[in-house]
Design an enzyme around this catalytic site. Structure first.
Site, PDB file in Angstrom:
ATOM      1  CE1 TYR A   1     -10.747  68.193  20.862  1.00 56.09           C
ATOM      2  CE2 TYR A   1     -11.394  69.347  18.835  1.00 56.09           C
ATOM      3  CZ  TYR A   1     -11.734  68.773  20.120  1.00 56.09           C
ATOM      4  OH  TYR A   1     -13.131  68.507  20.412  1.00 56.09           O
TER       5      TYR A   1
ATOM      6  CE  LYS B   1     -17.846  72.772  34.068  1.00 53.18           C
ATOM      7  NZ  LYS B   1     -19.013  72.971  34.342  1.00 53.18           N
TER       8      LYS B   1
ATOM      9  CG  ASP C   1     -22.153  73.527  32.925  1.00 52.66           C
ATOM     10  OD1 ASP C   1     -21.604  74.581  32.517  1.00 52.66           O
ATOM     11  OD2 ASP C   1     -22.302  73.073  33.701  1.00 52.66           O
TER      12      ASP C   1
ATOM     13  CG  ASP D   1     -15.121  70.002  17.452  1.00 50.72           C
ATOM     14  OD1 ASP D   1     -15.952  70.180  16.613  1.00 50.72           O
ATOM     15  OD2 ASP D   1     -14.626  68.948  17.767  1.00 50.72           O
TER      16      ASP D   1
ATOM     17  CG  ASP E   1     -20.837  69.844  14.919  1.00 51.93           C
ATOM     18  OD1 ASP E   1     -20.381  70.782  14.134  1.00 51.93           O
ATOM     19  OD2 ASP E   1     -20.947  68.473  14.636  1.00 51.93           O
TER      20      ASP E   1
END
Ligand code: NAD
Length: 369
Positions: free
Chosen positions: A155, A204, A236, A260, A264
């Site tokens: 980001y 990852k 994942d 992020d 959530d």
């Protein structure tokens, strides 16, 4: 409060951002609870009112002033409600983007150097029906926190969109240096030491270089915390494990974009937005504490908002910024008891329970401190 040298220290200074919409109502209830804590533990809290968001636009024409940022910096911690208005009807959203309420929130986080975001996901036995997971998965509940890196990664990396031979191409850059990884890893291990002493670092690393560096640095930090169990998990797999068996997690440590998404997901499995607290942290003990929800303009000023997320944010402030663990335990216990005896605000109401308004919910919790 006694400092390391055994001297009585000055009182704690707490910045208070009431904000917009339901912000002033929910913060008032959290302060009721803080005042009961001060009384019980013979501490003194000095509150410094700070304007942010729409409330600051109305007075100063901008969502954050230099003075407000300086005031926040001078505090031991900041407690915030929420900012922003109805994005369709409020005049604040006719202003240029950098003068709107949310610009103030980004600016204060950046100005305070808050690089770590902590969001707990805790399932209350009494609110189990709101959880979308099956009973056999929930078991006797779960209690985890997501520690998300907040100021680096995809980001914040360089980005561009260009046309090459008539074809549009967009590039985003994912970059982390070892210092950025180390400082949030230290924060996560410190928090694990105050909890069940387990860190799951999510990356990852089978594909990304930034993840391989992440893993290396996290391993180095772990060496300083022999009591904490560290595991590494691919992102994942983590997304899957959160709905397959959330009980296995204590502290999930991860980079900005993975955090992020996972935070959530983790909050959704608890079922209720009015219950979820959060903290934005830096090195040391300073933090900005706020509910995970917004300013809910649709119910503002009606004594309908659930103040529990803000009250639990105050509990985090006590635990992580003021080192008042017993007081934080007290606040969390009071919230649990109030739910146990059946008090509910509208958003978490179910059959057979007693519906109360914002201020009554605050009273019921404060009187149990
Ligand atoms: P929201 O979280 O404010 O509201 C979503 C829904 O949840 C609404 O129906 C609302 O009534 C309900 N809700 C939220 N908190 C509640 C509570 N404590 N008790 C009971 N019900 C509650 O999200 P939104 O509607 O997308 O955004 C409204 C405003 O809040 C916007 O201006 C947005 O930018 C701002 N916002 C601010 C923050 C922040 O201050 N950190 C975060 C998110 C959104």
């Amino acid at each position: 409060m006694i400092d390391k040298k055994g001297m009585k220290q000055m009182k704690f200074k707490i910045g208070v951002i009431r904000g917009d919409g339901i912000g002033p109502e929910i913060v008032a209830e959290a302060l009721k609870v803080m005042n009961k804590v001060a009384e019980k533990y013979a501490e003194e809290f000095e509150y410094e009112e700070i304007l942010l968001g729409g409330a600051s636009i109305d007075v100063h024409g901008k969502p954050l002033t230099e003075e407000a940022l300086a005031a926040a910096k001078s505090c031991d911690a900041v407690l915030m409600g929420s900012i922003g208005g109805d994005t369709n009807t409020s005049p604040w959203y006719k202003l240029p983007a950098d003068l709107r309420p949310e610009a103030g929130l980004l600016a204060i986080r950046k100005g305070l150097g808050l690089f770590a975001n902590m969001r707990p996901a805790y399932l209350y036995e009494e609110l189990k029906d709101a959880c979308p997971l099956r009973d056999d998965i929930i078991g006797d509940g779960f209690d985890l926190v997501v520690m998300r890196e907040l100021t680096g990664g995809l980001y914040f990396g360089a980005r561009k969109t260009e046309e090459k031979d008539g074809v549009l191409e967009a590039t985003d850059t994912l970059c982390y240096n070892e210092n950025e990884i180390r400082r949030i890893a230290i924060r996560a291990f410190d928090i694990a030491m105050k909890r069940r002493k387990k860190v799951t670092s999510v990356d990852k690393a089978n594909v990304l270089d930034s993840s391989r560096l992440w893993r290396k640095v996290v391993n180095e930090v772990a060496a300083d915390y022999p009591e904490v169990t560290l595991e590494h998990m691919l992102v994942d797999n983590c997304a899957m494990q959160l709905v397959r068996d959330p009980k296995q997690f204590d502290v999930i440590l991860t980079e900005n974009m993975f955090g992020d998404i996972l935070s959530d997901e983790a909050s959704m499995v608890t079922g209720s937005i009015g219950m979820l607290s959060s903290a934005s942290l830096k090195e040391g003990t300073f933090g900005l504490y706020e509910p995970s929800h917004g300013s809910a303009p649709d119910i503002a000023g009606k004594n309908l908002a659930n103040p529990i997320a803000t009250i639990l944010s105050a509990a985090m402030l006590l635990r992580y910024s003021l080192n008042m663990d017993a007081a934080a335990d007290d606040v969390e216990r009071a919230v649990k008891e109030v739910l146990q005896v059946g008090y509910r605000t509208g958003d978490i109401m179910s059959e057979g329970m007693k519906e109360v308004g914002t201020s009554q919910m605050g009273d019921r919790i404060a009187e149990r401190i």
